[in-house]
Each structure stands twice: as structure tokens, then as C-alpha cells.
Design a protein around this motif. Sequence first.
Motif, short mmCIF file in Angstrom:
data_model
loop_
_atom_site.label_atom_id
_atom_site.label_comp_id
_atom_site.label_asym_id
_atom_site.label_seq_id
_atom_site.Cartn_x
_atom_site.Cartn_y
_atom_site.Cartn_z
N THR A 109 0.78 -1.23 0.00
CA THR A 109 0.00 0.00 0.00
C THR A 109 0.82 1.28 0.00
OG1 THR A 109 -0.14 -0.06 2.41
CG2 THR A 109 -1.94 -1.10 1.19
N GLU A 110 2.04 1.25 0.53
CA GLU A 110 2.80 2.50 0.69
C GLU A 110 3.36 3.03 -0.63
OE1 GLU A 110 6.08 4.57 3.60
OE2 GLU A 110 5.65 2.44 3.82
N ILE A 111 3.21 4.34 -0.80
CA ILE A 111 3.81 5.04 -1.93
C ILE A 111 4.92 5.90 -1.35
CG2 ILE A 111 3.46 6.71 -3.78
CD1 ILE A 111 0.50 5.76 -3.80
N TYR A 112 6.15 5.60 -1.72
CA TYR A 112 7.30 6.35 -1.21
C TYR A 112 7.45 7.65 -1.98
CZ TYR A 112 8.58 2.09 1.26
OH TYR A 112 8.58 1.01 2.08
N GLU A 113 7.99 8.67 -1.31
CA GLU A 113 8.23 9.97 -1.94
C GLU A 113 9.64 10.45 -1.63
OE1 GLU A 113 5.48 13.08 -1.04
OE2 GLU A 113 3.73 11.83 -1.38
N ALA A 114 10.22 11.15 -2.60
CA ALA A 114 11.52 11.81 -2.41
C ALA A 114 11.52 13.06 -3.27
CB ALA A 114 12.66 10.88 -2.82
N ASP A 115 12.08 14.14 -2.74
CA ASP A 115 12.16 15.40 -3.48
C ASP A 115 13.54 15.57 -4.07
OD1 ASP A 115 9.57 16.36 -3.04
OD2 ASP A 115 10.11 17.14 -1.08
N SER A 116 13.58 16.02 -5.33
CA SER A 116 14.85 16.39 -5.94
C SER A 116 15.22 17.77 -5.39
CB SER A 116 14.73 16.43 -7.46
OG SER A 116 13.91 17.51 -7.87
N PRO A 117 16.51 18.11 -5.42
CA PRO A 117 16.90 19.45 -4.98
C PRO A 117 16.30 20.51 -5.91
CG PRO A 117 18.84 18.06 -5.37
CD PRO A 117 17.64 17.29 -5.82
N GLU A 118 16.08 21.71 -5.36
CA GLU A 118 15.57 22.80 -6.19
C GLU A 118 16.58 23.13 -7.27
OE1 GLU A 118 13.02 26.45 -5.04
OE2 GLU A 118 15.10 27.16 -5.04
N ASP A 119 16.09 23.43 -8.44
CA ASP A 119 16.93 23.76 -9.58
C ASP A 119 16.31 24.96 -10.29
OD1 ASP A 119 18.97 23.57 -11.43
OD2 ASP A 119 18.52 21.51 -12.03
N GLU A 120 17.02 25.48 -11.29
CA GLU A 120 16.51 26.62 -12.06
C GLU A 120 16.76 26.35 -13.54
OE1 GLU A 120 17.02 31.48 -12.32
OE2 GLU A 120 17.84 30.39 -10.63
N THR A 121 15.72 26.59 -14.35
CA THR A 121 15.89 26.39 -15.80
C THR A 121 16.76 27.52 -16.34
OG1 THR A 121 13.86 27.62 -16.27
CG2 THR A 121 13.68 25.22 -16.12
N PRO A 122 17.50 27.24 -17.42
CA PRO A 122 18.28 28.32 -18.02
C PRO A 122 17.37 29.41 -18.57
CG PRO A 122 18.41 26.29 -19.34
CD PRO A 122 17.61 25.98 -18.12
N SER A 123 17.86 30.62 -18.63
CA SER A 123 17.03 31.72 -19.13
C SER A 123 17.70 32.38 -20.33
CB SER A 123 16.77 32.74 -18.02
OG SER A 123 17.99 33.29 -17.57
N GLY A 124 16.91 33.14 -21.06
CA GLY A 124 17.41 33.83 -22.25
C GLY A 124 16.95 33.14 -23.51
N TRP A 125 16.85 33.92 -24.56
CA TRP A 125 16.29 33.38 -25.81
C TRP A 125 17.13 32.27 -26.40
CZ3 TRP A 125 18.73 33.72 -30.52
CH2 TRP A 125 19.81 34.61 -30.59
N LEU A 126 18.44 32.27 -26.15
CA LEU A 126 19.29 31.21 -26.69
C LEU A 126 19.02 29.84 -26.06
CD1 LEU A 126 22.76 32.94 -27.08
CD2 LEU A 126 21.29 32.07 -28.90
N THR A 127 18.51 29.84 -24.84
CA THR A 127 18.29 28.58 -24.14
C THR A 127 16.89 28.02 -24.37
OG1 THR A 127 17.59 29.68 -22.11
CG2 THR A 127 19.94 29.18 -22.34
#
Length: 134
Positions: free
Chosen positions: A88-106
Motif C-alpha cells: 500500500t505505501e507510496i514512497y516519496e523523495a524530493d529532488s533538490p531545487e533547480d533553475e531552468t536556463p534563461s534567455g532566448w538562446l536557451t
Amino acid sequence: MTSPHPDFIPYQNVLKVKGKEPVVFELEGRTEGVEVKIPGGAKYHTTLKFKVKNRKLENLRYKQVVKKGGVPIKTKEVDLGTREPSETEIYEADSPEDETPSGWLTRGTYYATTTYYEGDNELFSTQWTLEITK
């Protein structure tokens, strides 16, 4: 997408982008990858949800590799520890916070592979698409 190992079932990934409602990706029973859209420069993290069946799994880990034009540009690993089997158990884990690249090239489409391991043994792997938007 590979079939999951009989002892490991990927259940859901929940994408949490700051300032937006969480997006839930159902993985259990899915036969193809998902498409994710995230604005450039956004902070986010993912909650990984999974089930363990039949036997204890040790040294579980999650690895994500993101590529653009076939070149790996970002790798992320999350230690998921040791988990006992449960009906019955559903395990959970969080990934570390991240940031998407910004700018039109990315902006554009990136291709990613997510793999779950027990030690060096691959339990499940899937490919998915990430689009960085304005």
C-alpha cells in the motif's frame, strides 16, 4: 520507456514550479514518455513517487540526464535510500531545487532520460521531452 522491474513501480512525478500549480505526471502503466514545459529562469523541483514490491530494495537512486543536440548539459542524481516492500505505501523523495536556463538562446526542446537504479542495476528508464519557454 522500459518496463519497470517487478520489484519497483514508478508511480508519479510531481513538477513544482515556483508560482505555478503543481503538475502531476502519472507513470504507473504509462507506455510513452511525457512532455514538460517550463518557463526559462524558473525555479522548480520534482517529487518522485514510487512503490516497492516483493523484496527490500537497497541503495536506490534516481538519475536524470538532460541533453540538447545530443550533448549532455545537466545531470541530476537523487539518493532514494533503502525501501521495504509494501502493498500500500507510496514512497516519496524530493529532488533538490533547480533553475531552468534563461534567455532566448536557451529556449527550445531538450531531451531527457530518467533512470532508477538499485546499486548499479537499472530498474526503470524512460525518455521525455523538456521545452524551455518564454
